[in-house]
Structures are given as C-alpha cells and as structure tokens.
Design a protein around this motif. Structure first.
Motif, PDB file in Angstrom:
ATOM      1  N   LYS A 143       0.811  -1.211   0.000  1.00 53.90           N
ATOM      2  CA  LYS A 143       0.000   0.000   0.000  1.00 53.90           C
ATOM      3  C   LYS A 143       0.853   1.273   0.000  1.00 53.90           C
ATOM      4  CE  LYS A 143      -3.965   2.064   2.284  1.00 53.90           C
ATOM      5  NZ  LYS A 143      -4.963   1.944   3.341  1.00 53.90           N
ATOM      6  N   ASP A 144       1.877   1.313   0.849  1.00 48.66           N
ATOM      7  CA  ASP A 144       2.741   2.499   0.914  1.00 48.66           C
ATOM      8  C   ASP A 144       3.505   2.711  -0.386  1.00 48.66           C
ATOM      9  OD1 ASP A 144       1.944   3.083   3.504  1.00 48.66           O
ATOM     10  OD2 ASP A 144       3.603   1.959   4.415  1.00 48.66           O
ATOM     11  N   GLN A 145       4.034   1.633  -0.944  1.00 48.56           N
ATOM     12  CA  GLN A 145       4.767   1.732  -2.212  1.00 48.56           C
ATOM     13  C   GLN A 145       3.853   2.237  -3.332  1.00 48.56           C
ATOM     14  OE1 GLN A 145       6.089  -2.351  -2.331  1.00 48.56           O
ATOM     15  NE2 GLN A 145       8.239  -1.738  -2.124  1.00 48.56           N
ATOM     16  N   PHE A 146       2.631   1.700  -3.366  1.00 48.18           N
ATOM     17  CA  PHE A 146       1.718   2.108  -4.426  1.00 48.18           C
ATOM     18  C   PHE A 146       1.335   3.575  -4.292  1.00 48.18           C
ATOM     19  CE2 PHE A 146      -2.446   2.421  -6.551  1.00 48.18           C
ATOM     20  CZ  PHE A 146      -2.054   2.034  -7.816  1.00 48.18           C
ATOM     21  N   ASN A 147       1.090   4.019  -3.062  1.00 47.73           N
ATOM     22  CA  ASN A 147       0.768   5.433  -2.848  1.00 47.73           C
ATOM     23  C   ASN A 147       1.940   6.328  -3.242  1.00 47.73           C
ATOM     24  OD1 ASN A 147      -1.853   4.977  -1.966  1.00 47.73           O
ATOM     25  ND2 ASN A 147      -1.248   4.805   0.174  1.00 47.73           N
ATOM     26  N   GLN A 148       3.146   5.888  -2.932  1.00 46.93           N
ATOM     27  CA  GLN A 148       4.336   6.642  -3.323  1.00 46.93           C
ATOM     28  C   GLN A 148       4.478   6.658  -4.846  1.00 46.93           C
ATOM     29  OE1 GLN A 148       7.942   5.284  -1.471  1.00 46.93           O
ATOM     30  NE2 GLN A 148       9.115   7.063  -2.159  1.00 46.93           N
ATOM     31  N   TYR A 149       4.214   5.538  -5.477  1.00 45.82           N
ATOM     32  CA  TYR A 149       4.229   5.454  -6.940  1.00 45.82           C
ATOM     33  C   TYR A 149       3.253   6.460  -7.550  1.00 45.82           C
ATOM     34  CZ  TYR A 149       2.614   3.676 -11.470  1.00 45.82           C
ATOM     35  OH  TYR A 149       2.203   3.568 -12.780  1.00 45.82           O
ATOM     36  N   LEU A 150       2.027   6.518  -7.004  1.00 50.03           N
ATOM     37  CA  LEU A 150       1.024   7.455  -7.519  1.00 50.03           C
ATOM     38  C   LEU A 150       1.467   8.904  -7.337  1.00 50.03           C
ATOM     39  CD1 LEU A 150      -2.327   5.791  -6.366  1.00 50.03           C
ATOM     40  CD2 LEU A 150      -1.322   5.802  -8.664  1.00 50.03           C
ATOM     41  N   THR A 151       2.102   9.190  -6.199  1.00 45.53           N
ATOM     42  CA  THR A 151       2.600  10.545  -5.936  1.00 45.53           C
ATOM     43  C   THR A 151       3.676  10.927  -6.953  1.00 45.53           C
ATOM     44  OG1 THR A 151       2.121  10.320  -3.578  1.00 45.53           O
ATOM     45  CG2 THR A 151       3.702  12.034  -4.216  1.00 45.53           C
ATOM     46  N   ILE A 152       4.619  10.026  -7.181  1.00 49.10           N
ATOM     47  CA  ILE A 152       5.694  10.279  -8.148  1.00 49.10           C
ATOM     48  C   ILE A 152       5.115  10.452  -9.545  1.00 49.10           C
ATOM     49  CG2 ILE A 152       7.705   9.246  -9.289  1.00 49.10           C
ATOM     50  CD1 ILE A 152       8.316   7.907  -6.532  1.00 49.10           C
ATOM     51  N   LYS A 153       4.161   9.608  -9.892  1.00 45.39           N
ATOM     52  CA  LYS A 153       3.515   9.681 -11.206  1.00 45.39           C
ATOM     53  C   LYS A 153       2.818  11.036 -11.378  1.00 45.39           C
ATOM     54  CE  LYS A 153      -0.156   7.415 -13.778  1.00 45.39           C
ATOM     55  NZ  LYS A 153      -1.160   6.363 -13.765  1.00 45.39           N
ATOM     56  N   GLU A 154       2.127  11.479 -10.360  1.00 45.83           N
ATOM     57  CA  GLU A 154       1.430  12.770 -10.423  1.00 45.83           C
ATOM     58  C   GLU A 154       2.418  13.932 -10.578  1.00 45.83           C
ATOM     59  OE1 GLU A 154      -1.465  15.364 -10.905  1.00 45.83           O
ATOM     60  OE2 GLU A 154      -1.844  13.220 -10.690  1.00 45.83           O
ATOM     61  N   GLU A 155       3.541  13.861  -9.859  1.00 43.51           N
ATOM     62  CA  GLU A 155       4.575  14.896  -9.979  1.00 43.51           C
ATOM     63  C   GLU A 155       5.134  14.943 -11.394  1.00 43.51           C
ATOM     64  OE1 GLU A 155       7.439  13.878  -6.989  1.00 43.51           O
ATOM     65  OE2 GLU A 155       6.159  14.572  -5.341  1.00 43.51           O
ATOM     66  N   MET A 156       5.370  13.773 -11.978  1.00 44.15           N
ATOM     67  CA  MET A 156       5.897  13.718 -13.342  1.00 44.15           C
ATOM     68  C   MET A 156       4.891  14.296 -14.340  1.00 44.15           C
ATOM     69  SD  MET A 156       7.879  10.059 -13.317  1.00 44.15           S
ATOM     70  CE  MET A 156       8.240  10.115 -15.045  1.00 44.15           C
ATOM     71  N   MET A 157       3.612  13.998 -14.146  1.00 41.14           N
ATOM     72  CA  MET A 157       2.586  14.535 -15.035  1.00 41.14           C
ATOM     73  C   MET A 157       2.511  16.057 -14.914  1.00 41.14           C
ATOM     74  SD  MET A 157       1.461  12.047 -16.775  1.00 41.14           S
ATOM     75  CE  MET A 157      -0.049  12.608 -17.501  1.00 41.14           C
ATOM     76  N   SER A 158       2.653  16.576 -13.719  1.00 45.94           N
ATOM     77  CA  SER A 158       2.636  18.024 -13.516  1.00 45.94           C
ATOM     78  C   SER A 158       3.815  18.687 -14.226  1.00 45.94           C
ATOM     79  CB  SER A 158       2.689  18.362 -12.030  1.00 45.94           C
ATOM     80  OG  SER A 158       1.523  17.925 -11.389  1.00 45.94           O
ATOM     81  N   LYS A 159       4.989  18.077 -14.113  1.00 48.61           N
ATOM     82  CA  LYS A 159       6.171  18.618 -14.795  1.00 48.61           C
ATOM     83  C   LYS A 159       5.988  18.590 -16.306  1.00 48.61           C
ATOM     84  CE  LYS A 159       9.478  17.372 -11.200  1.00 48.61           C
ATOM     85  NZ  LYS A 159      10.605  16.488 -10.828  1.00 48.61           N
ATOM     86  N   LEU A 160       5.408  17.516 -16.815  1.00 53.57           N
ATOM     87  CA  LEU A 160       5.163  17.399 -18.249  1.00 53.57           C
ATOM     88  C   LEU A 160       4.200  18.486 -18.723  1.00 53.57           C
ATOM     89  CD1 LEU A 160       5.518  15.801 -20.898  1.00 53.57           C
ATOM     90  CD2 LEU A 160       3.606  14.374 -20.167  1.00 53.57           C
ATOM     91  N   LYS A 161       3.128  18.706 -17.968  1.00 57.63           N
ATOM     92  CA  LYS A 161       2.169  19.750 -18.325  1.00 57.63           C
ATOM     93  C   LYS A 161       2.827  21.123 -18.312  1.00 57.63           C
ATOM     94  CE  LYS A 161      -1.927  17.299 -16.733  1.00 57.63           C
ATOM     95  NZ  LYS A 161      -2.992  17.229 -15.724  1.00 57.63           N
ATOM     96  N   GLU A 162       3.690  21.355 -17.335  1.00 58.51           N
ATOM     97  CA  GLU A 162       4.384  22.638 -17.244  1.00 58.51           C
ATOM     98  C   GLU A 162       5.298  22.852 -18.449  1.00 58.51           C
ATOM     99  OE1 GLU A 162       5.331  26.310 -16.119  1.00 58.51           O
ATOM    100  OE2 GLU A 162       3.807  25.049 -15.192  1.00 58.51           O
ATOM    101  N   ARG A 163       6.020  21.810 -18.862  1.00 54.21           N
ATOM    102  CA  ARG A 163       6.886  21.923 -20.038  1.00 54.21           C
ATOM    103  C   ARG A 163       6.080  22.222 -21.293  1.00 54.21           C
ATOM    104  NH1 ARG A 163       9.982  16.655 -20.038  1.00 54.21           N
ATOM    105  NH2 ARG A 163       9.322  16.302 -17.926  1.00 54.21           N
ATOM    106  N   ARG A 164       4.909  21.597 -21.401  1.00 54.78           N
ATOM    107  CA  ARG A 164       4.047  21.852 -22.559  1.00 54.78           C
ATOM    108  C   ARG A 164       3.577  23.297 -22.567  1.00 54.78           C
ATOM    109  NH1 ARG A 164       0.327  16.435 -22.621  1.00 54.78           N
ATOM    110  NH2 ARG A 164       1.884  15.060 -23.541  1.00 54.78           N
ATOM    111  N   ARG A 165       3.225  23.829 -21.396  1.00 54.29           N
ATOM    112  CA  ARG A 165       2.790  25.231 -21.293  1.00 54.29           C
ATOM    113  C   ARG A 165       3.901  26.188 -21.692  1.00 54.29           C
ATOM    114  NH1 ARG A 165       0.759  24.836 -15.614  1.00 54.29           N
ATOM    115  NH2 ARG A 165      -0.686  23.145 -15.924  1.00 54.29           N
ATOM    116  N   GLN A 166       5.115  25.859 -21.284  1.00 51.25           N
ATOM    117  CA  GLN A 166       6.253  26.725 -21.595  1.00 51.25           C
ATOM    118  C   GLN A 166       6.537  26.754 -23.096  1.00 51.25           C
ATOM    119  OE1 GLN A 166       9.427  25.306 -19.142  1.00 51.25           O
ATOM    120  NE2 GLN A 166       8.667  26.317 -17.302  1.00 51.25           N
ATOM    121  N   ARG A 167       6.294  25.651 -23.790  1.00 49.70           N
ATOM    122  CA  ARG A 167       6.513  25.601 -25.230  1.00 49.70           C
ATOM    123  C   ARG A 167       5.489  26.422 -25.993  1.00 49.70           C
ATOM    124  NH1 ARG A 167       6.701  19.511 -26.510  1.00 49.70           N
ATOM    125  NH2 ARG A 167       7.608  18.924 -24.547  1.00 49.70           N
ATOM    126  N   SER A 168       4.305  26.550 -25.422  1.00 54.60           N
ATOM    127  CA  SER A 168       3.228  27.278 -26.126  1.00 54.60           C
ATOM    128  C   SER A 168       3.412  28.755 -26.124  1.00 54.60           C
ATOM    129  CB  SER A 168       1.889  26.962 -25.471  1.00 54.60           C
ATOM    130  OG  SER A 168       1.620  25.589 -25.563  1.00 54.60           O
TER     131      SER A 168
END
Length: 127
Positions: free
Chosen positions: A102-127
């Motif tokens: 359970k803890d590993q999976f929650n940490q995985y989801l947190t890391i995944k969400e952080e990566m998605m946020s960074k990706l969205k930010e990079r896309r915004r910067q390109r626009s």
C-alpha cells in the motif's frame, strides 16, 4: 488531373518530414525494452522494491511499454490516442497495485502525479 499531381508532389516532402520527426523522437525515447529497464531501475530505487517485486515490476513495465509503443507508432496527437494511452496506464496501475504494498503504491502514484505536472508545465512553456 494536373491539380492532383501537383498536390501529390507537394505533399511528399511534408509526409517525409513528419515521418522523420517521429523517428527522431522515437530514437530519443529508446526501444520499449530500454524504456522499461529505465523505469524499473527508477522504481526499484524510489520504492525500495524487493527482488521478487523488481522481477514482477520489470515484466509489467515491459508489457505496457510494448503496448504504448504500438499506440505511439499508430496514433498522432488526437483524442483517440490519448484515450488509448490512458487506458493502458490504468491497466498498468491496476497490475502494479497487486505487486506493490500500500505504501509503495501510494508513493508510486505521488511520483507519477509529480511527473505529469512537470510534463504539463513543459508543454505550457513551449506554447
């Protein structure tokens, strides 16, 4: 007839450029096996995977990297491709939830969400 021929001749360079840019992007990402190996290594370190978990996670990562590769090759940037990618990720998360505690999976989801946020930010910067 003459207009169709001219259109065809003018379209060929555009098609070749599109194919070339995808090939370059694909080369940067690596093969599905390379992507799965990198992802497993990052997960092993971040989630402190046991040897048994590492083997299972590696198999899952490879399976879904191959599925994602086919989506990347066949689809462009459209809603259908986005839905297919989202479905693949949902299935992957479901399988990982069975392997990780359970803890590993929650940490995985947190890391995944952080990566998605960074990706969205990079896309915004390109626009």
């Amino acid at each position: 007839m003459k207009n169709n021929l001219i259109t065809l001749i003018l379209s060929i360079p555009l098609i070749l450029i599109s194919i070339g840019s995808f090939a370059q992007r694909g080369d940067q990402l690596g093969t599905p096996e390379e992507r799965a190996t990198r992802q497993t290594a990052r997960m092993k370190e971040a989630l402190k995977l046991s040897p048994e978990q590492e083997t299972s996670v590696a198999d899952i990562n490879l399976k879904y990297a191959k599925q994602m590769q086919s989506v990347m090759e066949t689809g462009g940037r459209n809603l259908k491709t986005a839905r297919a990618a989202k479905s693949i990720m949902k299935s992957k998360d479901k399988e990982l939830k069975e392997v990780l505690d359970k803890d590993q999976f929650n940490q995985y989801l947190t890391i995944k969400e952080e990566m998605m946020s960074k990706l969205k930010e990079r896309r915004r910067q390109r626009s």
